[in-house]
Write a protein that holds these residues in place. Structure first.
Motif, mmCIF file in Angstrom:
data_model
loop_
_atom_site.group_PDB
_atom_site.id
_atom_site.type_symbol
_atom_site.label_atom_id
_atom_site.label_comp_id
_atom_site.label_asym_id
_atom_site.label_seq_id
_atom_site.Cartn_x
_atom_site.Cartn_y
_atom_site.Cartn_z
ATOM 1 N N SER A 106 -1.848 -3.766 -10.140
ATOM 2 C CA SER A 106 -2.211 -3.658 -8.702
ATOM 3 C C SER A 106 -1.760 -2.095 -8.415
ATOM 4 C CB SER A 106 -2.263 -5.232 -7.904
ATOM 5 O OG SER A 106 -3.550 -5.630 -8.266
ATOM 6 N N VAL A 107 0.417 -2.901 -8.749
ATOM 7 C CA VAL A 107 1.183 -1.894 -8.132
ATOM 8 C C VAL A 107 1.488 -0.093 -8.877
ATOM 9 C CG1 VAL A 107 3.304 -1.141 -7.919
ATOM 10 C CG2 VAL A 107 3.099 -3.463 -7.600
ATOM 11 N N ARG A 120 -1.974 0.682 -10.001
ATOM 12 C CA ARG A 120 -2.729 1.130 -9.154
ATOM 13 C C ARG A 120 -2.181 2.100 -7.676
ATOM 14 N NH1 ARG A 120 -8.606 1.584 -9.198
ATOM 15 N NH2 ARG A 120 -9.812 1.861 -7.764
ATOM 16 N N TYR A 121 -1.951 1.582 -6.743
ATOM 17 C CA TYR A 121 -1.552 2.343 -5.853
ATOM 18 C C TYR A 121 -0.812 3.507 -6.495
ATOM 19 C CZ TYR A 121 0.301 2.765 -1.339
ATOM 20 O OH TYR A 121 1.531 3.949 -0.556
ATOM 21 N N ALA A 180 -2.948 6.191 -7.129
ATOM 22 C CA ALA A 180 -3.240 6.666 -6.160
ATOM 23 C C ALA A 180 -2.628 7.547 -5.498
ATOM 24 C CB ALA A 180 -4.322 5.942 -4.945
ATOM 25 N N VAL A 181 -1.124 6.927 -5.033
ATOM 26 C CA VAL A 181 -0.408 7.819 -4.828
ATOM 27 C C VAL A 181 -0.015 9.242 -5.115
ATOM 28 C CG1 VAL A 181 2.345 8.096 -3.527
ATOM 29 C CG2 VAL A 181 0.670 5.935 -3.053
#
Length: 125
Positions: free
Chosen positions: A15-16, A18-19, A22-23
C-alpha cells in the motif's frame, strides 16, 4: 509467525508503494486518464507473473509467498491477482469461464461502484 501477519506486513508495504508510485507519477484521480493506477496495475501484473513463475522453478515457502504475492502485491494492486486468475483459466482451456470472470468482474465492479455512490450521495456517477 501467523499467515495473517505475513499478509498484513506485506499489505502495508504494498500500500505504501502504491501511494509512493501515485505521488511519483503526479497523477490525480481527476486527470483525464488515470496514469498512476494504470501504471501500478501493469507493474503489478508483471511482478505477479515474475514471482509466480520464479516460485514454480524454486521452492518458495508458504509464508514467503503470502508475504510477496498476497501481501505486497495485494496491497499494491489486486488487479495483478485478477490478471493471474484470468490467465490461469485461459491456460487451462476454460475460455468461457475466463470471459465470464473478466467481463463479470469489470461490469459488476463498475456497477457496484455506481450503486455505492448512489447509496451514499444520490449523485449520478
Amino acid at each position: 509467525m501467523s499467515a495473517y501477519l505475513w499478509v498484513g506486513l506485506g499489505g502495508f508495504l504494498g500500500s505504501v508503494a502504491r501511494y509512493a508510485a501515485a505521488v511519483a507519477l503526479g497523477a490525480a484521480p481527476t486527470d483525464r486518464f488515470p496514469w498512476a493506477t494504470f501504471a501500478v496495475n501493469c507493474l503489478g501484473c508483471l511482478l505477479i507473473g515474475v514471482l509466480v513463475g520464479a516460485s514454480a522453478k524454486a521452492s518458495v515457502s508458504e509464508p514467503v509467498r503470502l508475504f510477496l504475492v498476497t501481501g505486497i502485491l495485494g496491497g499494491f494492486t489486486t488487479f495483478s491477482a485478477f490478471g493471474l486468475e484470468a490467465l490461469t483459466l485461459l491456460r487451462r482451456g476454460e475460455t468461457s469461464l475466463a470471459l465470464l470472470y473478466i467481463l463479470g468482474s469489470v461490469l459488476v465492479g463498475i456497477a457496484a461502484v455506481w450503486l455505492g455512490l448512489r447509496f451514499t450521495s444520490g449523485a449520478e456517477a
